[in-house]
Scaffold this motif. Structure first.
Motif, PDB file in Angstrom:
ATOM      1  N   TRP A 174     -33.276 -18.350 -44.666  1.00 54.48           N
ATOM      2  CA  TRP A 174     -34.389 -17.981 -45.776  1.00 54.48           C
ATOM      3  C   TRP A 174     -33.337 -16.902 -46.432  1.00 54.48           C
ATOM      4  O   TRP A 174     -33.396 -17.502 -47.680  1.00 54.48           O
ATOM      5  CB  TRP A 174     -34.591 -16.481 -44.850  1.00 54.48           C
ATOM      6  CG  TRP A 174     -35.594 -15.841 -45.683  1.00 54.48           C
ATOM      7  CD1 TRP A 174     -35.216 -13.656 -45.560  1.00 54.48           C
ATOM      8  CD2 TRP A 174     -35.803 -15.523 -46.914  1.00 54.48           C
ATOM      9  NE1 TRP A 174     -35.935 -13.442 -46.373  1.00 54.48           N
ATOM     10  CE2 TRP A 174     -36.652 -14.812 -47.143  1.00 54.48           C
ATOM     11  CE3 TRP A 174     -36.400 -16.726 -47.802  1.00 54.48           C
ATOM     12  CZ2 TRP A 174     -37.251 -13.797 -48.438  1.00 54.48           C
ATOM     13  CZ3 TRP A 174     -37.569 -16.490 -48.524  1.00 54.48           C
ATOM     14  CH2 TRP A 174     -37.076 -15.133 -49.381  1.00 54.48           C
ATOM     15  N   LEU A 177     -31.768 -20.243 -48.791  1.00 55.76           N
ATOM     16  CA  LEU A 177     -32.630 -20.962 -49.148  1.00 55.76           C
ATOM     17  C   LEU A 177     -33.091 -20.093 -50.433  1.00 55.76           C
ATOM     18  O   LEU A 177     -33.950 -20.510 -51.177  1.00 55.76           O
ATOM     19  CB  LEU A 177     -34.340 -20.884 -48.301  1.00 55.76           C
ATOM     20  CG  LEU A 177     -34.930 -21.595 -48.700  1.00 55.76           C
ATOM     21  CD1 LEU A 177     -34.709 -23.204 -49.171  1.00 55.76           C
ATOM     22  CD2 LEU A 177     -36.703 -21.717 -47.223  1.00 55.76           C
ATOM     23  N   ALA A 178     -33.863 -18.886 -50.861  1.00 53.24           N
ATOM     24  CA  ALA A 178     -33.926 -18.071 -51.548  1.00 53.24           C
ATOM     25  C   ALA A 178     -32.967 -18.116 -52.707  1.00 53.24           C
ATOM     26  O   ALA A 178     -32.852 -18.250 -53.827  1.00 53.24           O
ATOM     27  CB  ALA A 178     -34.117 -16.703 -51.133  1.00 53.24           C
ATOM     28  N   PHE A 181     -33.177 -20.961 -53.998  1.00 56.19           N
ATOM     29  CA  PHE A 181     -34.559 -21.323 -55.327  1.00 56.19           C
ATOM     30  C   PHE A 181     -34.123 -21.030 -55.793  1.00 56.19           C
ATOM     31  O   PHE A 181     -34.642 -20.901 -57.841  1.00 56.19           O
ATOM     32  CB  PHE A 181     -35.943 -20.234 -54.798  1.00 56.19           C
ATOM     33  CG  PHE A 181     -36.532 -21.364 -53.784  1.00 56.19           C
ATOM     34  CD1 PHE A 181     -37.464 -21.991 -53.869  1.00 56.19           C
ATOM     35  CD2 PHE A 181     -36.427 -22.163 -52.516  1.00 56.19           C
ATOM     36  CE1 PHE A 181     -38.681 -23.383 -54.300  1.00 56.19           C
ATOM     37  CE2 PHE A 181     -36.927 -23.749 -52.080  1.00 56.19           C
ATOM     38  CZ  PHE A 181     -38.404 -23.984 -52.558  1.00 56.19           C
ATOM     39  N   PHE A 190     -31.867 -14.106 -56.390  1.00 56.58           N
ATOM     40  CA  PHE A 190     -32.848 -14.493 -55.953  1.00 56.58           C
ATOM     41  C   PHE A 190     -32.435 -13.700 -54.023  1.00 56.58           C
ATOM     42  O   PHE A 190     -32.938 -13.791 -52.973  1.00 56.58           O
ATOM     43  CB  PHE A 190     -33.126 -15.739 -55.460  1.00 56.58           C
ATOM     44  CG  PHE A 190     -34.668 -15.849 -56.828  1.00 56.58           C
ATOM     45  CD1 PHE A 190     -34.626 -15.523 -57.586  1.00 56.58           C
ATOM     46  CD2 PHE A 190     -35.280 -17.437 -56.625  1.00 56.58           C
ATOM     47  CE1 PHE A 190     -35.820 -15.627 -59.048  1.00 56.58           C
ATOM     48  CE2 PHE A 190     -36.712 -17.589 -57.038  1.00 56.58           C
ATOM     49  CZ  PHE A 190     -36.895 -16.765 -58.516  1.00 56.58           C
ATOM     50  N   ALA A 194     -34.438 -11.668 -51.294  1.00 55.19           N
ATOM     51  CA  ALA A 194     -34.705 -12.289 -49.407  1.00 55.19           C
ATOM     52  C   ALA A 194     -33.945 -10.675 -48.658  1.00 55.19           C
ATOM     53  O   ALA A 194     -34.354 -11.128 -47.869  1.00 55.19           O
ATOM     54  CB  ALA A 194     -33.407 -13.596 -48.935  1.00 55.19           C
ATOM     55  N   ARG A 269     -40.686 -20.224 -59.036  1.00 62.45           N
ATOM     56  CA  ARG A 269     -39.515 -19.928 -58.072  1.00 62.45           C
ATOM     57  C   ARG A 269     -40.511 -19.216 -57.200  1.00 62.45           C
ATOM     58  O   ARG A 269     -40.413 -19.590 -55.962  1.00 62.45           O
ATOM     59  CB  ARG A 269     -38.721 -20.135 -58.784  1.00 62.45           C
ATOM     60  CG  ARG A 269     -37.613 -21.120 -59.834  1.00 62.45           C
ATOM     61  CD  ARG A 269     -38.306 -22.757 -58.400  1.00 62.45           C
ATOM     62  NE  ARG A 269     -37.133 -24.096 -59.191  1.00 62.45           N
ATOM     63  CZ  ARG A 269     -37.598 -25.177 -58.980  1.00 62.45           C
ATOM     64  NH1 ARG A 269     -38.485 -25.603 -58.423  1.00 62.45           N
ATOM     65  NH2 ARG A 269     -36.722 -25.740 -59.984  1.00 62.45           N
ATOM     66  N   LEU A 270     -40.552 -18.109 -57.009  1.00 58.18           N
ATOM     67  CA  LEU A 270     -41.200 -17.243 -56.338  1.00 58.18           C
ATOM     68  C   LEU A 270     -42.215 -17.924 -55.556  1.00 58.18           C
ATOM     69  O   LEU A 270     -42.963 -17.355 -54.632  1.00 58.18           O
ATOM     70  CB  LEU A 270     -40.963 -15.965 -56.946  1.00 58.18           C
ATOM     71  CG  LEU A 270     -39.530 -15.129 -56.809  1.00 58.18           C
ATOM     72  CD1 LEU A 270     -39.547 -14.038 -58.216  1.00 58.18           C
ATOM     73  CD2 LEU A 270     -38.744 -14.873 -55.999  1.00 58.18           C
ATOM     74  N   GLN A 272     -43.658 -20.492 -55.969  1.00 59.33           N
ATOM     75  CA  GLN A 272     -43.130 -21.850 -54.517  1.00 59.33           C
ATOM     76  C   GLN A 272     -43.109 -21.097 -53.163  1.00 59.33           C
ATOM     77  O   GLN A 272     -43.414 -22.025 -52.354  1.00 59.33           O
ATOM     78  CB  GLN A 272     -42.416 -22.677 -55.400  1.00 59.33           C
ATOM     79  CG  GLN A 272     -43.070 -23.955 -56.295  1.00 59.33           C
ATOM     80  CD  GLN A 272     -42.091 -24.540 -57.408  1.00 59.33           C
ATOM     81  OE1 GLN A 272     -41.331 -24.155 -57.506  1.00 59.33           O
ATOM     82  NE2 GLN A 272     -42.948 -25.208 -58.240  1.00 59.33           N
ATOM     83  N   LEU A 273     -41.653 -20.295 -53.609  1.00 58.98           N
ATOM     84  CA  LEU A 273     -41.192 -19.827 -52.575  1.00 58.98           C
ATOM     85  C   LEU A 273     -42.353 -19.389 -50.835  1.00 58.98           C
ATOM     86  O   LEU A 273     -42.029 -19.735 -50.509  1.00 58.98           O
ATOM     87  CB  LEU A 273     -39.919 -19.303 -52.888  1.00 58.98           C
ATOM     88  CG  LEU A 273     -38.677 -18.567 -51.429  1.00 58.98           C
ATOM     89  CD1 LEU A 273     -38.212 -19.990 -50.859  1.00 58.98           C
ATOM     90  CD2 LEU A 273     -38.088 -17.368 -51.856  1.00 58.98           C
ATOM     91  N   LEU A 276     -44.047 -22.289 -49.171  1.00 56.28           N
ATOM     92  CA  LEU A 276     -43.223 -22.484 -48.149  1.00 56.28           C
ATOM     93  C   LEU A 276     -42.778 -21.806 -48.103  1.00 56.28           C
ATOM     94  O   LEU A 276     -43.479 -22.050 -46.166  1.00 56.28           O
ATOM     95  CB  LEU A 276     -41.403 -22.089 -48.921  1.00 56.28           C
ATOM     96  CG  LEU A 276     -40.981 -23.551 -47.880  1.00 56.28           C
ATOM     97  CD1 LEU A 276     -41.113 -25.029 -47.330  1.00 56.28           C
ATOM     98  CD2 LEU A 276     -39.322 -23.879 -48.352  1.00 56.28           C
ATOM     99  N   ILE A 333     -32.073 -28.734 -52.729  1.00 56.48           N
ATOM    100  CA  ILE A 333     -32.065 -27.806 -51.533  1.00 56.48           C
ATOM    101  C   ILE A 333     -31.437 -28.416 -50.476  1.00 56.48           C
ATOM    102  O   ILE A 333     -30.835 -27.843 -49.415  1.00 56.48           O
ATOM    103  CB  ILE A 333     -33.721 -27.454 -50.419  1.00 56.48           C
ATOM    104  CG1 ILE A 333     -34.274 -26.789 -52.080  1.00 56.48           C
ATOM    105  CG2 ILE A 333     -33.426 -26.754 -49.950  1.00 56.48           C
ATOM    106  CD1 ILE A 333     -36.347 -26.200 -52.018  1.00 56.48           C
TER     107      ILE A 333
END
Length: 418
Positions: A174, A177-178, A181, A190, A194, A269-270, A272-273, A276, A333
């Motif tokens: 996590w 990944l953040a 992003f 970001f 997270a 982006r947030l 989309q996160l 997800l 990613i």
């Protein structure tokens, strides 16, 4: 001449070994130069030489000049008691009481000239004008090594995260990944967002995309102003409630909008996160079990909610455009988060199949196109897939830019041809 170059010359015996003599005119034969020592003590360990009729085993120390022995205070250092040979570029008269070999007249001038050209080169890479003499097999083998080094180096980042979150692989995924992003500009903010929202809190709110957005946008500091639109007002109320409920502390590091395309705005982006997170449970566990990189791509194919189809910012409407995670972003990613995490997991659990799968996946992803890869392509390097592009990026950033030609297989091949 540098001490690192002298070590390189001694390690690979790139000097004329005919009629070797010590500075005391004793005949000398190198049976084995020893192993380069990267820790404290002499430069080479477990060497074997023959001086006169006597064979010696021990350490070898190198200096540019013989007087370097005293300048570095080796006489009183017990780590140097086992030195059997002092190798120098220039013998300047000092005698440490140890057999000394001077290499100044034994080293090829062509080698020294090439090394100087490499270190002084202002080209895209130091060896740009000489790389044509390097065999293809050397370059291919070097790329394999570069990929391994890159993935091991990135694995250390994963292991560091695991130490901070009690060996929680999903949490570490996590965080990474953040960070991904956030892209280059917002990667740090970001990642901190997270880290400020434990995965278990996000899991409790998976049924509500709005609450997930509220948590992420709120912790990013994007819900602090006054809004008139119903949706951001609702997000603001949700966030204030959840912030109090979980005693959340915003990182306080601002996210940036400047000099980026609207599709990469942190708001998008947030959002989309958040989508997800809602559409995936135990995402890293699924990735570990998934044999196909195409099916992994499908896991990341999500759209932000409808509000964002008409917005790039919370308070500015725009023309309709679905905010899906694009194919290029998904591949980025996989290259920069999924593959390093999978390789680290395989290394941690000594599972070679997972490590092989990680490497296989980047051979199945399209090559990255950036200034580094374009530079290599312009001088004849192949860039067919992400395996190639990642190896080229590693070579440029970790070797070429740092002038580590002596540690590079391509640089070695060029100097060896001297």
């Amino acid at each position: 001449m540098t001490e690192q170059l002298l070590q390189f010359i001694w390690q690979f015996q790139y000097f004329n070994k005919n009629s070797l003599h010590t500075t005391e005119e004793e005949t000398l034969q190198v049976i084995h130069p020893g192993t380069l020592n990267t820790n404290q003590g002499p430069d080479f360990l477990n060497a074997k030489i023959k001086i006169g009729k006597t064979t010696w085993a021990g350490s070898v120390e190198l200096h540019i000049k013989t007087s370097g022995w005293d300048k570095h205070h080796h006489t009183a250092d017990k780590n140097y008691k086992n030195v059997i040979l002092h190798v120098v570029h220039e013998h300047d008269g000092m005698n440490p009481g140890i057999p000394t070999l001077e290499l100044q007249k034994k080293i090829s001038r062509v080698l020294l000239s090439r090394y100087e050209n490499l270190t002084l080169s202002q080209s895209f890479i130091p060896c740009e004008k000489l790389v044509g003499i390097v065999p293809d097999i050397t370059i291919a083998t070097w790329k394999d090594r570069l990929i391994a080094e890159r993935l091991m180096r990135k694995s250390e980042i994963v292991f560091d995260a695991l130490q901070k979150n009690n060996q929680h692989w999903e949490e570490s995924f996590w965080w990474m990944l953040a960070k991904n992003f956030g892209a280059k500009v917002n990667s740090g903010p970001f990642e901190n967002i997270a880290k400020s929202i434990p995965l278990k809190i996000l899991a409790k709110h998976k049924s509500s995309l709005q609450q997930l957005e509220a948590l992420l946008l709120g912790q990013a500091g994007l819900l602090q102003k006054s809004f008139t639109d119903h949706y951001p007002v609702m997000l603001q109320k949700e966030y204030n409630f959840l912030k109090t409920k979980y005693s959340l502390q915003p990182p306080g590091e601002p996210v940036h909008f400047l000099r980026m395309r609207p599709g990469n705005f942190p708001t998008i982006r947030l959002a989309q996160l958040a989508a997800l997170i809602q559409n995936s449970a135990h995402l890293f566990s699924k990735i570990i079990e998934e044999p196909s990189v195409n099916k992994v791509k499908a896991l990341f194919t999500v759209n932000a909610n409808d509000f964002w189809h008409y917005h790039y910012r919370l308070d500015d409407a725009s023309a309709y455009k679905p905010k899906s995670i694009g194919a290029a972003t998904i591949e980025n990613i996989i290259i920069n988060t999924v593959v390093p995490m999978l390789f680290a997991y395989g290394s941690f659990h000594q599972n070679q199949q997972l490590k092989d799968k990680a490497i296989k996946w980047i051979t199945e992803i399209k090559a990255e196109k950036n200034n580094i890869t374009k530079g290599f392509e312009s001088i004849g390097f192949e860039n067919q897939n992400a395996f190639d592009s990642q190896s080229l990026i590693e070579c440029k950033t970790q070797y070429c830019d740092l002038r580590r030609c002596l540690n590079c297989a391509i640089g070695n091949a060029i100097l060896k041809r001297a």
